[in-house]
Every structure is written in structure tokens, then in C-alpha cells.
Design a protein around this motif. Structure first.
Motif, PDB file in Angstrom:
ATOM      1  N   PRO A 115     -12.096  -1.661  -0.318  1.00  0.00           N
ATOM      2  CA  PRO A 115     -11.461  -0.387  -0.525  1.00  0.00           C
ATOM      3  C   PRO A 115     -11.550   0.681   1.229  1.00  0.00           C
ATOM      4  O   PRO A 115     -11.025   0.847   1.711  1.00  0.00           O
ATOM      5  N   PRO A 116     -13.287   0.039   1.819  1.00  0.00           N
ATOM      6  CA  PRO A 116     -12.463   0.534   3.311  1.00  0.00           C
ATOM      7  C   PRO A 116     -11.886  -0.728   4.221  1.00  0.00           C
ATOM      8  O   PRO A 116     -10.987   0.351   5.181  1.00  0.00           O
ATOM      9  N   ALA A 117     -11.135  -1.147   3.690  1.00  0.00           N
ATOM     10  CA  ALA A 117      -9.796  -1.842   3.991  1.00  0.00           C
ATOM     11  C   ALA A 117      -8.905  -1.608   4.061  1.00  0.00           C
ATOM     12  O   ALA A 117      -7.838  -1.500   4.762  1.00  0.00           O
ATOM     13  N   ARG A 166      -4.842   4.996   7.332  1.00  0.00           N
ATOM     14  CA  ARG A 166      -5.118   5.297   8.832  1.00  0.00           C
ATOM     15  C   ARG A 166      -4.324   4.900  10.325  1.00  0.00           C
ATOM     16  O   ARG A 166      -4.220   5.165  10.491  1.00  0.00           O
ATOM     17  N   LYS A 167      -4.565   3.580   9.711  1.00  0.00           N
ATOM     18  CA  LYS A 167      -3.353   2.923  10.596  1.00  0.00           C
ATOM     19  C   LYS A 167      -2.312   3.888  10.825  1.00  0.00           C
ATOM     20  O   LYS A 167      -1.010   3.928  11.409  1.00  0.00           O
ATOM     21  N   TYR A 179      -8.425   4.298  -3.601  1.00  0.00           N
ATOM     22  CA  TYR A 179      -8.033   3.746  -2.749  1.00  0.00           C
ATOM     23  C   TYR A 179      -8.743   2.006  -3.382  1.00  0.00           C
ATOM     24  O   TYR A 179      -8.302   1.115  -3.251  1.00  0.00           O
ATOM     25  N   SER A 180     -10.354   2.246  -4.182  1.00  0.00           N
ATOM     26  CA  SER A 180     -10.544   1.569  -4.924  1.00  0.00           C
ATOM     27  C   SER A 180      -8.721   0.842  -6.446  1.00  0.00           C
ATOM     28  O   SER A 180      -8.900  -0.621  -6.534  1.00  0.00           O
ATOM     29  N   GLU A 181      -8.083   1.251  -6.672  1.00  0.00           N
ATOM     30  CA  GLU A 181      -7.129   0.762  -7.178  1.00  0.00           C
ATOM     31  C   GLU A 181      -6.132   0.370  -6.901  1.00  0.00           C
ATOM     32  O   GLU A 181      -5.969  -0.874  -6.280  1.00  0.00           O
ATOM     33  N   VAL A 182      -6.399   0.400  -5.155  1.00  0.00           N
ATOM     34  CA  VAL A 182      -5.528   0.314  -4.703  1.00  0.00           C
ATOM     35  C   VAL A 182      -5.358  -0.858  -4.287  1.00  0.00           C
ATOM     36  O   VAL A 182      -4.884  -2.196  -4.180  1.00  0.00           O
ATOM     37  N   ILE A 219       0.946  -1.365  -0.107  1.00  0.00           N
ATOM     38  CA  ILE A 219       0.099  -0.054   0.051  1.00  0.00           C
ATOM     39  C   ILE A 219       0.904   1.002   0.098  1.00  0.00           C
ATOM     40  O   ILE A 219       1.068   1.935  -0.826  1.00  0.00           O
ATOM     41  N   LEU A 220       1.521   0.823   0.628  1.00  0.00           N
ATOM     42  CA  LEU A 220       2.850   2.863   0.529  1.00  0.00           C
ATOM     43  C   LEU A 220       3.263   2.511  -0.510  1.00  0.00           C
ATOM     44  O   LEU A 220       3.864   3.778  -0.590  1.00  0.00           O
TER      45      LEU A 220
END
Length: 196
Positions: A32-34, A40-41, A21-24, A9-10
Motif C-alpha cells: 500500500p505505501p508503494a 502521488r507521483k 490503496y490496500s486493495e489496489v 493503478i490508473l
């Protein structure tokens, strides 16, 4: 606590911080919510400090590109760095172990020394070396061998998968185990009680 998915992700956000986020999520096999929760963390842990824009100031024709090396008195590097970061035109500031502060900036004037010393304490600076830059570029990325290095604030050990975090006075603190968490919290509460 942090894993290979976080690292991926980074890497993806480093390539393009505006990537949806959908693409990530598609690239790391999560929803996307995950992904949002993981980002956020990462922010909460201070791994992601901010999202920013990398401007090519040469395209904006703003100032003279310079690299300035300041030789400073020991112990003033951090304060000087903070002061320099507040000056318009300063892009990057580095503090070295040998009492030097290196500044990459687009100076609004050819008299770079006067420009800087109008904003910082000249008494803390022993020498100034100003170099005109022909070109500057930088690559933000995470090496393939990068690993997360959260350190337990109680014992200094690496925080592994069995690590825990606890919010204390609004700040998230990492611990390698619940024993270190208990020791830290007990000492913190004892000091807080003594201050009252």
C-alpha cells in the motif's frame, strides 16, 4: 519513468477512485505505501488532476439536461471554457478545433441562452445551438492500448525510462535526458538572472 503498473493503478482508480490503496496494492502486487507513492507521483506529473464524484443529476431532479454548442470567435475557446466551468450546473465543457465550445449542463431555467449569457461574454459567441437531452452517460476509462505520453519540455521527444524530472519554481518538469535538463535549466537561470 511510468510503466504498466502505473497504467493498472490508473485503471483501478478510474473504476473506483475511492478504492482503498490496500486493495489496489493486492491487484498490482505492491505494498500500500508503494501504491500511495505512485499515486502521488502521478498527481505530481499532472496525470491525475483530481479525484471527483460523478453525480447523476437526474436522480437529484436538478435542472434541465441540455447540450449547448457555441460557435465562437477564434482564440476565445479556452477563456470561454474557463468561464463556463465556473457556472453552477455545467458538467462538461469541450473545445473543438473548429472554434466551437460544447457544453453539457443541467440548466436551472428553460431559457438556456439567458442563463449562459448572464455569466459569459455574448460578444464572443457567433451562434448558439441548444438541444434538450433525453439521457446522458459517459465512461471514464483507459483503453487497453493506452500509453503514457510525457514529452520532454526541452526537445519535445517522448520521455522514456531514462528520463529525468526536476522541480523548477515548484513545478515538476519532465526531460528525456540529463542533457535536455541541463540546457533547459541553464537557459531558465540565464533568463531569471536577466530579470533581476
Amino acid at each position: 519513468m511510468l510503466d504498466e503498473i502505473d497504467l493498472r493503478i490508473l485503471q483501478l482508480l478510474t473504476e473506483d477512485a475511492r478504492r482503498p490503496y490496500s486493495e489496489v496494492a493486492d491487484r498490482v502486487d505492491l505494498s500500500p505505501p508503494a501504491v500511495s507513492e505512485r499515486v502521488r507521483k502521478l498527481q505530481e506529473h499532472g496525470i491525475i488532476r483530481r479525484f471527483t464524484v460523478d453525480l447523476d443529476r437526474s436522480q437529484l431532479r436538478e435542472g434541465t439536461p441540455v447540450l449547448v454548442t457555441l460557435t465562437v470567435d477564434p482564440g476565445v475557446g479556452d477563456d470561454l471554457r474557463d468561464a463556463l466551468l465556473g457556472i453552477e450546473g455545467v458538467e462538461h465543457v469541450y473545445v473543438t478545433a473548429d472554434a466551437r465550445v460544447v457544453v453539457h449542463a443541467h440548466a436551472p431555467t428553460e431559457d438556456v441562452r439567458s442563463w449562459l449569457f448572464a455569466e459569459i461574454d455574448a460578444d464572443a459567441v457567433r451562434d448558439v445551438d441548444v438541444r434538450l437531452l433525453v439521457d446522458a452517460d459517459w465512461a471514464v476509462g483507459i483503453g487497453g492500448e493506452a500509453a503514457f505520453a510525457l514529452t520532454c519540455i526541452e526537445c519535445g521527444n517522448d520521455v522514456g525510462p531514462g528520463g529525468v524530472t526536476r522541480r523548477i519554481d515548484g513545478e515538476l518538469k519532465p526531460f528525456c535526458c540529463s542533457s535536455c535538463e541541463t540546457l533547459y535549466v541553464d537557459r531558465y537561470e540565464e533568463i531569471a538572472d536577466g530579470a533581476d
